[in-house]
Design a protein around this motif. Structure first.
Motif, PDB file in Angstrom:
ATOM      1  N   ALA A 110     -10.444 -21.040  39.468  1.00 24.35           N
ATOM      2  CA  ALA A 110      -9.676 -22.083  40.162  1.00 24.35           C
ATOM      3  C   ALA A 110     -10.384 -23.420  39.989  1.00 24.35           C
ATOM      4  CB  ALA A 110      -9.500 -21.719  41.629  1.00 24.35           C
ATOM      5  N   ARG A 111      -9.713 -24.512  40.452  1.00 24.28           N
ATOM      6  CA  ARG A 111     -10.324 -25.844  40.344  1.00 24.28           C
ATOM      7  C   ARG A 111     -10.157 -26.586  41.668  1.00 24.28           C
ATOM      8  NH1 ARG A 111      -8.181 -27.592  35.796  1.00 24.28           N
ATOM      9  NH2 ARG A 111     -10.013 -26.895  34.614  1.00 24.28           N
ATOM     10  N   ILE A 112     -11.239 -27.232  42.086  1.00 23.42           N
ATOM     11  CA  ILE A 112     -11.187 -28.035  43.310  1.00 23.42           C
ATOM     12  C   ILE A 112     -10.466 -29.350  42.998  1.00 23.42           C
ATOM     13  CG2 ILE A 112     -12.544 -29.177  45.098  1.00 23.42           C
ATOM     14  CD1 ILE A 112     -14.773 -27.146  44.581  1.00 23.42           C
ATOM     15  N   VAL A 113      -9.365 -29.577  43.711  1.00 21.56           N
ATOM     16  CA  VAL A 113      -8.599 -30.813  43.516  1.00 21.56           C
ATOM     17  C   VAL A 113      -9.185 -31.937  44.360  1.00 21.56           C
ATOM     18  CG1 VAL A 113      -6.327 -31.899  43.732  1.00 21.56           C
ATOM     19  CG2 VAL A 113      -6.524 -29.499  42.965  1.00 21.56           C
ATOM     20  N   SER A 114      -9.550 -31.596  45.595  1.00 19.22           N
ATOM     21  CA  SER A 114     -10.168 -32.585  46.485  1.00 19.22           C
ATOM     22  C   SER A 114     -11.138 -31.881  47.397  1.00 19.22           C
ATOM     23  CB  SER A 114      -9.105 -33.322  47.300  1.00 19.22           C
ATOM     24  OG  SER A 114      -8.429 -32.419  48.180  1.00 19.22           O
ATOM     25  N   GLY A 120     -19.027 -24.566  52.468  1.00 21.85           N
ATOM     26  CA  GLY A 120     -20.262 -25.214  52.893  1.00 21.85           C
ATOM     27  C   GLY A 120     -21.240 -25.455  51.766  1.00 21.85           C
ATOM     28  N   ALA A 121     -20.831 -25.220  50.517  1.00 24.54           N
ATOM     29  CA  ALA A 121     -21.741 -25.404  49.390  1.00 24.54           C
ATOM     30  C   ALA A 121     -22.016 -26.882  49.152  1.00 24.54           C
ATOM     31  CB  ALA A 121     -21.159 -24.769  48.134  1.00 24.54           C
ATOM     32  N   PRO A 122     -23.261 -27.257  48.901  1.00 27.81           N
ATOM     33  CA  PRO A 122     -23.563 -28.681  48.708  1.00 27.81           C
ATOM     34  C   PRO A 122     -22.974 -29.268  47.434  1.00 27.81           C
ATOM     35  CG  PRO A 122     -25.500 -27.325  48.262  1.00 27.81           C
ATOM     36  CD  PRO A 122     -24.462 -26.412  48.845  1.00 27.81           C
ATOM     37  N   ASN A 123     -22.668 -28.430  46.452  1.00 28.90           N
ATOM     38  CA  ASN A 123     -22.160 -28.962  45.183  1.00 28.90           C
ATOM     39  C   ASN A 123     -20.648 -28.921  45.077  1.00 28.90           C
ATOM     40  OD1 ASN A 123     -22.175 -26.140  45.052  1.00 28.90           O
ATOM     41  ND2 ASN A 123     -22.346 -26.130  42.810  1.00 28.90           N
ATOM     42  N   ALA A 124     -19.944 -28.563  46.131  1.00 29.18           N
ATOM     43  CA  ALA A 124     -18.485 -28.546  46.094  1.00 29.18           C
ATOM     44  C   ALA A 124     -17.968 -29.972  45.972  1.00 29.18           C
ATOM     45  CB  ALA A 124     -17.937 -27.873  47.349  1.00 29.18           C
ATOM     46  N   GLN A 125     -17.170 -30.226  44.928  1.00 31.91           N
ATOM     47  CA  GLN A 125     -16.640 -31.568  44.701  1.00 31.91           C
ATOM     48  C   GLN A 125     -15.381 -31.482  43.866  1.00 31.91           C
ATOM     49  OE1 GLN A 125     -19.327 -33.915  42.255  1.00 31.91           O
ATOM     50  NE2 GLN A 125     -20.057 -32.087  41.196  1.00 31.91           N
ATOM     51  N   ALA A 126     -14.589 -32.522  43.930  1.00 27.74           N
ATOM     52  CA  ALA A 126     -13.323 -32.560  43.200  1.00 27.74           C
ATOM     53  C   ALA A 126     -13.583 -32.454  41.699  1.00 27.74           C
ATOM     54  CB  ALA A 126     -12.572 -33.840  43.530  1.00 27.74           C
TER      55      ALA A 126
END
Length: 800
Positions: free
Chosen positions: A48-52, A79-85
């Protein structure tokens, strides 16, 4: 060997189903022990891909992410620190089970915000990697792709048992060749091209004459300059992961891939860490190598090694040295491809105890003809993955080897196996294995064997291959002929031989006495053998399985004692064990003697409120011996007992049984030194019956006939020399008159009233008349003759 089917089919063009390939491999002798689908652990996990990614309204360390799956957009709290769009990630959808902790993913509300899944870290997926952040994937992966498919785990993994003679099948290419030869598809063509040199860089390489003769007939390699080492591409990591090998770096992964794919073990050296050139030679006594497994090995003289000008850099064909290994900073390498003689690698592996994928292949025999081809293929992969410039091929040793040529008579297949195969089909089958078949005169064929089949030596090897590929189930079943020839066959069969029949009788008899049969190794540890050798020489093995099994056993008892002790340690109390086997008095065939040995350890039975068990004693094993000898047809009246035996028995609790002056059995309690040496606690008694020493069978026993007249018993006591065996007296009484049927000893006395050196022996003899009732005169006559016979033969006197 682990065989991923999606990898196997890269070498095999086939429409066969997975089940058909598995069945065919097993019928070919490549037994599939287990089948697994590792991708099942990742059901419900997709790309999957993080959109926002927005800050959680009620938690500073949480983010509310909108995640695109390819079919819908889901809200995930992370809660992961590297989660980003824009990050491509692994999403665990509702119902998925997290491999690391078996948690079931469901819809949840986190601090007031709904979350419909979980973004996963490598650790949560059971993979190596960062435990703090979520796993980041390449951006070009299609959204919604099952994570198992992305990892290459959406395939069946076969666990195949490869026999020691089939080193060619320790590769995916070899297994595909066997399947193709048996009609399951066609073998794919190898696309390997010769890599031209784009640099003149070389490395000095020498091969000592001794090493060339005994360990390494051919050594090849080339320098590759300007490589950029790093993580392998996903396809290579996936391939290695499916067979349980961890990806290290592109350079190292290529050599591992070559071993698995083509059965061509290789090694790569960092030339910047080498001192001078490479020298292929045999080790000197005491040389040390710090290997890639972070262990230091002190080598004896004569093992195949590779050294630079400063010292050892590799245990040839088994494992490289840490000092010359590649790292992510490596830029110049020397790629090695060599042929090592199997026995040299096997000896080095057994001496050092190192096991590696490379050793497993070299000691079974690799393809001599793939040394240069494998070098070209590995060079091609390294240039594709790491870049760089390849130098010219360096070679020491001889490349040409004479192929194995076998004269083959096609008619021999049906003569040996009963299976008819047309000559054209035989030729097709053999050519499918890589053989070249040429017709000769007199209906013979010349078969030139391929370089990867070291097990093709004689005509029978080719017969076996034809039948194997055709199918063992195709061999016709032929009943034995009926009539006189059948009866003659069974009467002359080995099972009718006296000793063989007695072995069978021994098994049945001792099992009926509550003993369990064991089957032990024919060899034991040297220190154990010494205890039972009685000073005779020991016969060590040249190539023992282990130091605990290094000497041919001089008696069977050491194996039985070890087995009994192990059973007690595992909770099986009071073992009573026997074995029908050989012991070894020399290295000639006639020095291999058959015996029946048994041990009883502990007590006579389990604890019980009605009867307290006692410690086993020599009386139990005497009963074992007597029952066994009688069942084997030995005339019990002609046996003599002596209170003596080998030194490993207790000196006061041992007896030897003789028949016609020949030792036939020994029984008694074992010496305390034996119990201590084997760490045995409790009472331990044993017996040995020497089958090769037993006399021939006596006359067949008549059916039991009871006397129609009254039997009569009489008691006598004699004062005899202490050295006179009781059995001698029993035999003398029995031989006095045919009416005497049974003689038993009821008393032995030494002490007051009996002269020193003498004993009183009380016995009962029973007479059974068949013609008429015995009169007093008859009884007195028999008694007088018994007394006279015993006194004359033993020098004893009737006790007053």
């Amino acid at each position: 060997m682990k065989v991923p089917l999606n990898w196997l089919t890269k070498h095999l063009q086939t429409d066969a189903s997975d089940e058909d390939m598995i069945t065919r491999l097993t019928s070919l002798g490549l037994v599939v022990d287990a089948v697994s689908v590792p991708g099942k652990a990742f059901e419900g996990f997709i790309v999957a891909r993080i959109v926002s990614a927005d800050r959680h309204p009620q938690a500073d360390r949480l983010q509310v992410c909108q995640v695109e799956t390819g079919t819908e957009t889901l809200q995930i709290v992370c809660g992961a620190p590297n989660a980003q769009a824009g990050l491509t990630v692994v999403l665990a959808t509702e119902g998925a089970i997290v491999p690391s902790n078996q948690m079931v993913i469901g819809k949840a509300v986190m601090r007031g915000v709904e979350s419909r899944g979980m973004l996963c870290s490598a650790a949560e997926l059971g993979l190596e990697g960062d435990t703090q952040g979520i796993l980041e994937l390449e951006d070009d992966i299609a959204l919604g792709t099952p994570f198992a498919q992305y990892m290459g785990l959406d395939t069946l993994i076969l666990d195949v048992d490869v026999t020691p003679n089939r080193g060619d099948c320790l590769s995916l290419r070899g297994m595909a060749r066997d399947l193709a030869a048996s009609g399951v598809g066609a073998l794919a063509m190898l696309q390997i091209r010769v890599i031209p040199a784009t640099t003149t860089e070389t490395l000095p390489v020498t091969l000592s004459p001794v090493a060339e003769k005994e360990a390494c007939p051919l050594f090849m390699g080339r320098v590759i300059k300007g490589v950029k080492n790093g993580p392998s591409p996903q396809w290579l990591q996936n391939a290695l992961r499916t067979v349980g090998i961890r990806s290290i770096s592109a350079l190292v992964d290529v050599t591992n891939y070559m071993a698995l794919d083509l059965g061509r073990p290789m090694h790569v050296f960092d030339t910047a860490r080498l001192k001078g050139g490479l020298h292929v030679r045999l080790s000197e006594d005491g040389e040390q190598l710090e290997a890639l497994d972070d262990k230091t090995y002190i080598l004896p003289k004569g093992l195949p090694v590779i050294a630079d000008d400063a010292g050892l850099v590799s245990l040839a064909g088994i494992m490289g040295g840490k000092a010359s290994g590649c790292s992510l900073e490596t830029t110049d390498v020397f790629l090695e491809s060599a042929y090592f003689i199997p026995r040299a690698i096997a000896r080095a592996g057994q001496t050092t105890g190192i096991f590696s994928e490379s050793r497993a292949r070299f000691e079974r025999g690799v393809d001599k003809g793939l040394v240069q081809t494998g070098l070209e293929r590995a060079t091609q992969l390294i240039l594709e993955l790491c870049g760089g410039d390849a130098g010219p091929v360096i070679q020491v040793g001889a490349t040409k080897t004479s192929p194995q040529m076998i004269k083959f008579a096609p008619s021999s297949v049906e003569k040996r196996t009963g299976l008819f195969v047309d000559v054209s089909e035989m030729t097709e089958l053999l050519e499918g294995l890589g053989c070249m078949v040429t017709p000769l005169e007199d209906d013979l064929l010349t078969v030139m064997c391929p370089t990867w089949r070291h097990d093709f030596v004689i005509q029978d090897d080719l017969i076996e291959e034809i039948v194997r590929l055709k199918g063992y189930d195709m061999i016709p079943s032929t009943p034995l002929p009926k009539g006189e020839r059948t009866r003659d066959f069974f009467e002359s069969a080995p099972g009718s031989h006296l000793r063989m029949r007695r072995e069978w009788i021994a098994r049945r008899t001792l099992a009926a006495r509550g003993m369990a049969e064991t089957l032990g190794w024919s060899f034991v540890a040297e220190e154990e053998a010494t205890l039972f050798a009685e000073g005779a020489p020991l016969y060590p093995l040249d190539n023992p399985i282990s130091q605990d099994l290094s000497v041919m056993r001089p008696r069977v008892l050491p194996s039985l004692i070890l087995t009994a002790a192990r059973n007690v340690a595992k909770g099986l109390l009071n073992p009573a064990l026997f074995e029908v086997a050989s012991h070894y008095e020399g290295i000639r065939a006639q020095d291999q003697k058959r015996m029946v040995a048994g041990v009883r350890l502990g007590q006579t039975g389990a604890r019980h409120w009605r009867q307290k068990p006692e410690s086993v004693s020599w009386t139990e094993v005497k009963a074992d011996v007597w029952t066994l000898l009688e069942a084997c047809g030995v005339n019990m009246d002609h046996l003599q007992l002596e209170s003596q035996g080998p030194s490993f028995y207790h000196p006061g609790r041992v007896a030897s049984v003789f028949a016609g002056g020949q030792l036939v059995a020994v029984f008694g309690a074992l010496h305390p030194k034996i119990l201590k040496a084997f760490n045995v606690k409790g009472s331990l008694v044993a017996f040995e019956v020497f089958l090769d020493h037993l006399p021939g069978e006596g006359a067949p026993k008549d059916a039991l006939t009871l006397s129609p007249f009254q039997t009569v018993a009489r008691d006598l006591a004699f004062v005899l020399d202490q050295k006179v065996p009781a059995q001698t007296v029993i035999n003398l009484v029995k031989e006095t008159d045919p009416l005497i049927r049974h003689v038993t000893i009821f008393d032995v006395y030494e002490g007051e009233g009996i002269p020193d050196g003498k004993k009183s022996l009380g016995l009962t003899y029973e007479m059974a008349p068949f013609q008429a009732t015995l009169t007093d005169a008859d009884l007195h006559d028999i008694m007088d003759r018994v007394i006279a016979r015993v006194e004359t033969a033993t020098g004893g006197v009737l006790r007053a």
